[in-house]
Motif scaffolding. Structure first.
Motif, PDB file in Angstrom:
ATOM      1  N   ILE A   1      16.018 104.069  75.148  1.00 18.33           N
ATOM      2  CA  ILE A   1      17.160 103.631  74.413  1.00 18.33           C
ATOM      3  C   ILE A   1      16.649 104.071  72.310  1.00 18.33           C
ATOM      4  O   ILE A   1      17.624 103.861  71.787  1.00 18.33           O
ATOM      5  N   ASP A   2      15.377 104.064  72.376  1.00 14.23           N
ATOM      6  CA  ASP A   2      14.740 104.315  70.506  1.00 14.23           C
ATOM      7  C   ASP A   2      15.435 105.436  70.246  1.00 14.23           C
ATOM      8  O   ASP A   2      15.354 105.627  69.242  1.00 14.23           O
ATOM      9  N   ILE A   3      15.833 106.487  71.404  1.00 11.51           N
ATOM     10  CA  ILE A   3      16.395 108.042  70.920  1.00 11.51           C
ATOM     11  C   ILE A   3      17.006 107.813  70.068  1.00 11.51           C
ATOM     12  O   ILE A   3      18.406 107.325  70.775  1.00 11.51           O
ATOM     13  N   PRO A   4      17.077 108.194  68.844  1.00 11.21           N
ATOM     14  CA  PRO A   4      18.198 108.051  68.060  1.00 11.21           C
ATOM     15  C   PRO A   4      19.503 108.905  68.394  1.00 11.21           C
ATOM     16  O   PRO A   4      18.790 110.191  69.079  1.00 11.21           O
ATOM     17  N   LEU A   5      20.732 108.031  68.348  1.00 10.14           N
ATOM     18  CA  LEU A   5      22.321 108.745  68.710  1.00 10.14           C
ATOM     19  C   LEU A   5      22.106 110.999  67.908  1.00 10.14           C
ATOM     20  O   LEU A   5      21.408 110.991  67.217  1.00 10.14           O
ATOM     21  N   GLY A   6      22.229 111.731  68.748  1.00  5.89           N
ATOM     22  CA  GLY A   6      22.179 113.208  68.530  1.00  5.89           C
ATOM     23  C   GLY A   6      21.278 113.943  67.945  1.00  5.89           C
ATOM     24  O   GLY A   6      21.003 114.371  67.724  1.00  5.89           O
ATOM     25  N   THR A   7      19.749 113.126  69.008  1.00  5.16           N
ATOM     26  CA  THR A   7      18.528 113.142  69.004  1.00  5.16           C
ATOM     27  C   THR A   7      18.025 113.407  70.914  1.00  5.16           C
ATOM     28  O   THR A   7      18.869 113.605  71.221  1.00  5.16           O
ATOM     29  N   HIS A   8      17.265 114.573  70.558  1.00  8.20           N
ATOM     30  CA  HIS A   8      16.893 114.456  71.884  1.00  8.20           C
ATOM     31  C   HIS A   8      15.074 114.142  71.605  1.00  8.20           C
ATOM     32  O   HIS A   8      15.004 114.691  70.944  1.00  8.20           O
ATOM     33  N   ILE A   9      14.079 114.610  73.082  1.00 12.40           N
ATOM     34  CA  ILE A   9      12.746 114.232  72.952  1.00 12.40           C
ATOM     35  C   ILE A   9      12.457 115.100  74.227  1.00 12.40           C
ATOM     36  O   ILE A   9      12.964 114.719  75.112  1.00 12.40           O
ATOM     37  N   SER A  10      10.939 115.576  74.202  1.00  8.27           N
ATOM     38  CA  SER A  10      10.284 115.573  75.306  1.00  8.27           C
ATOM     39  C   SER A  10       9.893 114.716  76.141  1.00  8.27           C
ATOM     40  O   SER A  10       9.274 113.798  75.859  1.00  8.27           O
ATOM     41  N   TYR A  11       9.851 115.264  77.344  1.00  9.36           N
ATOM     42  CA  TYR A  11       9.252 114.195  78.256  1.00  9.36           C
ATOM     43  C   TYR A  11       7.578 113.545  77.693  1.00  9.36           C
ATOM     44  O   TYR A  11       6.849 112.854  77.490  1.00  9.36           O
ATOM     45  N   ALA A  12       6.824 114.760  77.283  1.00 14.58           N
ATOM     46  CA  ALA A  12       5.561 114.982  76.380  1.00 14.58           C
ATOM     47  C   ALA A  12       6.048 113.856  75.486  1.00 14.58           C
ATOM     48  O   ALA A  12       5.356 113.187  75.100  1.00 14.58           O
ATOM     49  N   GLY A  13       6.724 114.947  74.522  1.00 15.14           N
ATOM     50  CA  GLY A  13       6.974 113.487  73.462  1.00 15.14           C
ATOM     51  C   GLY A  13       6.716 112.100  74.108  1.00 15.14           C
ATOM     52  O   GLY A  13       6.601 111.206  72.655  1.00 15.14           O
ATOM     53  N   LEU A  14       7.791 112.026  74.954  1.00 14.70           N
ATOM     54  CA  LEU A  14       7.845 110.174  75.176  1.00 14.70           C
ATOM     55  C   LEU A  14       7.146 109.906  75.283  1.00 14.70           C
ATOM     56  O   LEU A  14       6.440 108.449  75.072  1.00 14.70           O
TER      57      LEU A  14
ATOM     58  N   ARG B   1      24.224 118.754  78.650  1.00 12.43           N
ATOM     59  CA  ARG B   1      24.812 119.038  77.542  1.00 12.43           C
ATOM     60  C   ARG B   1      26.367 118.636  77.043  1.00 12.43           C
ATOM     61  O   ARG B   1      26.341 118.543  76.239  1.00 12.43           O
ATOM     62  N   TRP B   2      26.910 118.831  77.762  1.00 14.81           N
ATOM     63  CA  TRP B   2      27.912 117.252  77.431  1.00 14.81           C
ATOM     64  C   TRP B   2      27.927 116.748  76.717  1.00 14.81           C
ATOM     65  O   TRP B   2      28.754 116.174  75.530  1.00 14.81           O
ATOM     66  N   LEU B   3      27.421 115.468  77.455  1.00  8.68           N
ATOM     67  CA  LEU B   3      26.721 113.900  76.858  1.00  8.68           C
ATOM     68  C   LEU B   3      25.913 114.438  75.364  1.00  8.68           C
ATOM     69  O   LEU B   3      25.945 113.661  74.244  1.00  8.68           O
ATOM     70  N   LEU B   4      24.510 115.616  75.331  1.00  8.23           N
ATOM     71  CA  LEU B   4      24.371 115.422  73.983  1.00  8.23           C
ATOM     72  C   LEU B   4      25.331 116.159  73.271  1.00  8.23           C
ATOM     73  O   LEU B   4      25.391 115.743  71.718  1.00  8.23           O
ATOM     74  N   ASP B   5      26.204 117.228  73.922  1.00  5.05           N
ATOM     75  CA  ASP B   5      27.328 117.374  71.739  1.00  5.05           C
ATOM     76  C   ASP B   5      27.660 116.625  72.291  1.00  5.05           C
ATOM     77  O   ASP B   5      28.660 116.748  70.620  1.00  5.05           O
ATOM     78  N   HIS B   6      28.764 115.753  72.763  1.00  3.68           N
ATOM     79  CA  HIS B   6      29.164 114.830  72.787  1.00  3.68           C
ATOM     80  C   HIS B   6      28.647 113.557  71.769  1.00  3.68           C
ATOM     81  O   HIS B   6      29.049 113.079  70.287  1.00  3.68           O
ATOM     82  N   GLU B   7      27.063 113.408  71.423  1.00  4.81           N
ATOM     83  CA  GLU B   7      26.765 112.804  70.589  1.00  4.81           C
ATOM     84  C   GLU B   7      26.176 113.075  69.610  1.00  4.81           C
ATOM     85  O   GLU B   7      26.206 113.059  68.701  1.00  4.81           O
ATOM     86  N   ALA B   8      25.965 114.761  69.520  1.00  2.00           N
ATOM     87  CA  ALA B   8      25.935 114.952  68.169  1.00  2.00           C
ATOM     88  C   ALA B   8      27.064 114.969  67.168  1.00  2.00           C
ATOM     89  O   ALA B   8      27.717 114.972  66.084  1.00  2.00           O
ATOM     90  N   GLN B   9      28.213 114.778  67.731  1.00  2.00           N
ATOM     91  CA  GLN B   9      29.600 115.212  67.012  1.00  2.00           C
ATOM     92  C   GLN B   9      29.814 113.452  65.855  1.00  2.00           C
ATOM     93  O   GLN B   9      30.703 112.911  65.910  1.00  2.00           O
TER      94      GLN B   9
END
Length: 173
Positions: free
Chosen positions: A97-110, A159-167
């Motif tokens: 939930i704390d990952i900002p909208l429009g961004t992503h993180i790796s499993y290792a990063g999490l 991919r759609w969700l990530l692209d949608h959130e980037a917009q």
């Protein structure tokens, strides 16, 4: 005594969703083609389940989904969501939930974010058991090499969700 799980269907731009609620609180949200996953996860959480199709979901959740798919970012309706799991799973879900909208993180990063860098596989497993897809954005977790990796809804939807959130991101001058 049995637990009644109300199932409601919601048409989204990337497929029909199944929303499961118990006593007016959302317990599961997933793509309709993952109903078997919903049954498996909820059968571990509740005993003696009676499934009721054509039920209702919390109005706040439906309003959030409407806004999300319309490209508007509104606060999550967490007060109407029942996230049952272990303390570790809940910590992973909160980190998602704390990952900002429009961004992503790796499993290792999490895992690093949770101060448990050796728990990459456990983080991935908790991510896979996320009961409220999209709202708790497990789709924002990608491979360490930047590739899209496992998503119960499929990589095309991820991919759609990530692209949608980037917009949806605000544009800064």
């Amino acid at each position: 005594m049995s637990t009644i799980i109300n199932i409601m269907r919601y048409d989204s731009p990337i497929g029909r969703l199944g929303l499961a609620s118990v006593q007016g609180r959302l317990v599961h949200l997933d793509f309709e083609d993952n109903d078997d996953r919903m049954v498996l996860i909820q059968s571990r959480r509740f005993k003696n389940i009676d499934w009721l199709e054509n039920g209702m979901a919390p109005a706040s959740v439906l309003a959030w989904l409407d806004a999300y798919f319309a490209g508007r970012n509104i606060p999550l309706p967490m007060e109407d969501i029942d996230m049952r799991g272990t303390d570790f799973q809940k910590s992973v879900w909160q980190a998602l939930i704390d990952i900002p909208l429009g961004t992503h993180i790796s499993y290792a990063g999490l895992a690093e974010k949770l101060n448990n860098p050796k728990a990459v596989r456990a983080v991935a497993r908790a991510n896979a058991l996320n009961p409220v897809s999209i709202i708790v954005p497990c789709h924002r977790v990608i491979g360490s090499d930047g590739t899209l990796t496992g998503y119960a809804g499929g990589l095309v939807r991820k991919r759609w969700l990530l692209d949608h959130e980037a917009q949806m991101m605000p544009v800064f001058a």
